[in-house]
Design a protein around this motif. Structure first.
Motif, PDB file in Angstrom:
ATOM      1  N   ALA A  75       0.829  -1.201   0.000  1.00 50.55           N
ATOM      2  CA  ALA A  75       0.000   0.000   0.000  1.00 50.55           C
ATOM      3  C   ALA A  75       0.866   1.255   0.000  1.00 50.55           C
ATOM      4  N   ARG A  76       1.958   1.225   0.739  1.00 51.73           N
ATOM      5  CA  ARG A  76       2.858   2.386   0.785  1.00 51.73           C
ATOM      6  C   ARG A  76       3.475   2.657  -0.591  1.00 51.73           C
ATOM      7  N   VAL A  77       3.924   1.571  -1.249  1.00 52.47           N
ATOM      8  CA  VAL A  77       4.539   1.725  -2.567  1.00 52.47           C
ATOM      9  C   VAL A  77       3.528   2.274  -3.568  1.00 52.47           C
ATOM     10  N   ILE A  78       2.297   1.755  -3.503  1.00 52.98           N
ATOM     11  CA  ILE A  78       1.251   2.232  -4.422  1.00 52.98           C
ATOM     12  C   ILE A  78       0.972   3.705  -4.167  1.00 52.98           C
ATOM     13  N   ALA A  79       0.877   4.071  -2.889  1.00 52.58           N
ATOM     14  CA  ALA A  79       0.600   5.463  -2.537  1.00 52.58           C
ATOM     15  C   ALA A  79       1.703   6.381  -3.028  1.00 52.58           C
ATOM     16  N   GLU A  80       2.937   5.946  -2.900  1.00 48.18           N
ATOM     17  CA  GLU A  80       4.050   6.756  -3.369  1.00 48.18           C
ATOM     18  C   GLU A  80       4.025   6.892  -4.885  1.00 48.18           C
ATOM     19  N   GLY A  81       3.621   5.822  -5.562  1.00 49.06           N
ATOM     20  CA  GLY A  81       3.557   5.878  -7.019  1.00 49.06           C
ATOM     21  C   GLY A  81       2.468   6.793  -7.528  1.00 49.06           C
ATOM     22  N   GLU A  82       1.386   6.967  -6.742  1.00 46.29           N
ATOM     23  CA  GLU A  82       0.281   7.823  -7.174  1.00 46.29           C
ATOM     24  C   GLU A  82       0.475   9.278  -6.786  1.00 46.29           C
ATOM     25  N   ALA A  83       1.464   9.575  -5.956  1.00 43.87           N
ATOM     26  CA  ALA A  83       1.671  10.951  -5.498  1.00 43.87           C
ATOM     27  C   ALA A  83       2.169  11.821  -6.648  1.00 43.87           C
TER      28      ALA A  83
END
Length: 386
Positions: free
Chosen positions: A359-367
């Motif tokens: 979830a953290r990696v996905i969130a960082e990718g969408e920022a």
């Protein structure tokens, strides 16, 4: 580092050779077998595990407090010897006690490995050969686990205790095929199960708790194997043959009671041998520990049909006769259940951490891709630079 460099005392001999007698037995019936033993064999196959993967060896261990055992449990606590010790000596004594205890676990597991191999060779029934072969693999894994824990986490070992060595020798030298069962599966494994269980339930330190819980899952099957095989065989023996085996059990139980003192640690700290024994004998913790250690042996001995008058008198003298009414099946089921619960908790925590990381990696990718001047770049939806 070579093991010989970590021993608190030099072992008496680098290689202990026990002259063995008896016969290797072959049977030519390959289809028939006792369903209970075959079911145990299938379970033994299904429950194999890799010690390098199932146990989290990255967990840190304080070698001077590997189990979190209170000082009050040491026989020397609150004696003049204890009061004269500095904190450095007390820390060192905790380490020596842990090294002594886990070293005896290690040596006992090597004995179990040899006995399981001996049983595979000498037992006449193929279904028992099948299961004992899986046990030999289990015991090899246990030797690996305890050896690694002592080498990597405590950094010290003790030689095999004299009483344990004597019982192992008596077990292996006997030519009768059932004696490795009786000496190892019932006495030594039963003692180990109780010792492991007491420490497993006591400690909150994660690495030794994992080790003890997973090893006990295997050991529960081993004791069940000994019960099944010996109960069937002893039902066929006459009184004289049963009394011989009861004498062996009596001698083995007294040997193991004497094994539990650990006075070798006290003498290493300058306490005379006679006083070390006396301190251990007076210890409330040692007395309670001794009784609990027979909690698996006494009901098993009764269950397999060894319950003559002299044996019962010995158990009265040892203060453990009342343990004969304990439910082995309930204890063994608990051992298996606790290992499964530990797996479920550990793997659930690992899965939760993995999901959080994804979830953290996905969130960082969408920022938004924000540039140092605070203006969004092309990927962030802003006007690209000229």
């Amino acid at each position: 580092m070579a093991t010989r460099q970590l021993y608190a005392h030099e072992p008496d001999e680098p290689l202990w050779e026990v002259p063995a007698s008896g016969a290797a037995r072959f049977g030519w019936e390959y289809e028939e077998g006792r369903e209970r033993l075959l079911a145990l064999y299938r379970k033994g196959k299904d429950k194999q595990w890799d010690a390098a993967k199932r146990i989290d060896w990255d967990v840190e261990v304080d070698p001077y407090d590997p189990l979190g055992v209170p000082d009050e449990n040491m026989a020397v606590y609150d004696t003049p010897y204890w009061h004269r010790m500095g904190e450095a000596n007390r820390r060192d004594m905790r380490r020596h006690y842990a090294a002594w205890q886990f070293s005896q676990f290690l040596h006992g597991e090597q004995g179990a490995l040899v006995c399981a191999s001996r049983i595979t060779e000498s037992v006449p029934d193929l279904d028992a050969k099948f299961y004992s072969a899986t046990q030999a693999m289990d015991e090899a894994r246990h030797v690996e686990v305890y050896s690694r824990f002592l080498h990597e986490k405590i950094g010290m070992l003790y030689p095999v205790d004299t009483s344990l060595r004597e019982l192992l020798g008596d077990t292996l030298r006997d030519s009768r095929w059932d004696m490795p069962y009786l000496g190892m599966q019932v006495l030594i494994e039963g003692l180990a199960l109780a010792a492991f269980g007491m420490l497993r339930d006591f400690t909150e330190k994660p690495l030794p708790k994992q080790i003890l819980t997973y090893v006990m899952q295997d050991e529960a099957r081993h004791v069940a194997f000994g019960r099944l095989a010996l109960r069937d065989y002893y039902a066929q023996l006459g009184d004289a043959e049963l009394r011989e085996r009861e004498e062996f059990v009596i001698e083995g139980c007294y040997l193991m009671r004497n094994r539990l003192r650990g006075e070798a640690v006290l003498t290493d700290f300058g306490i005379p041998a006679a006083e070390a024994v006396e301190l251990s004998e007076r210890s409330d913790f040692v007395r309670a520990f001794r009784k609990l250690l027979f909690s698996r042996i006494v009901p098993c001995v009764k269950d397999i049909g060894l319950w003559g008058e002299r044996l019962r008198r010995a158990y009265v003298d040892l203060g453990v006769l009342d343990l004969g009414d304990a439910s082995l099946d309930r204890l063994m089921a608990q051992d298996e259940e606790l290992a499964e619960q530990l797996d479920a908790r550990r793997f659930a925590a690992e899965e939760a951490a993995r999901v959080a990381e994804v979830a953290r990696v996905i969130a960082e990718g969408e920022a938004p891709d924000v540039k140092e001047d605070g203006i969004p770049g092309e990927d962030g939806g802003g006007k690209p630079e000229e």
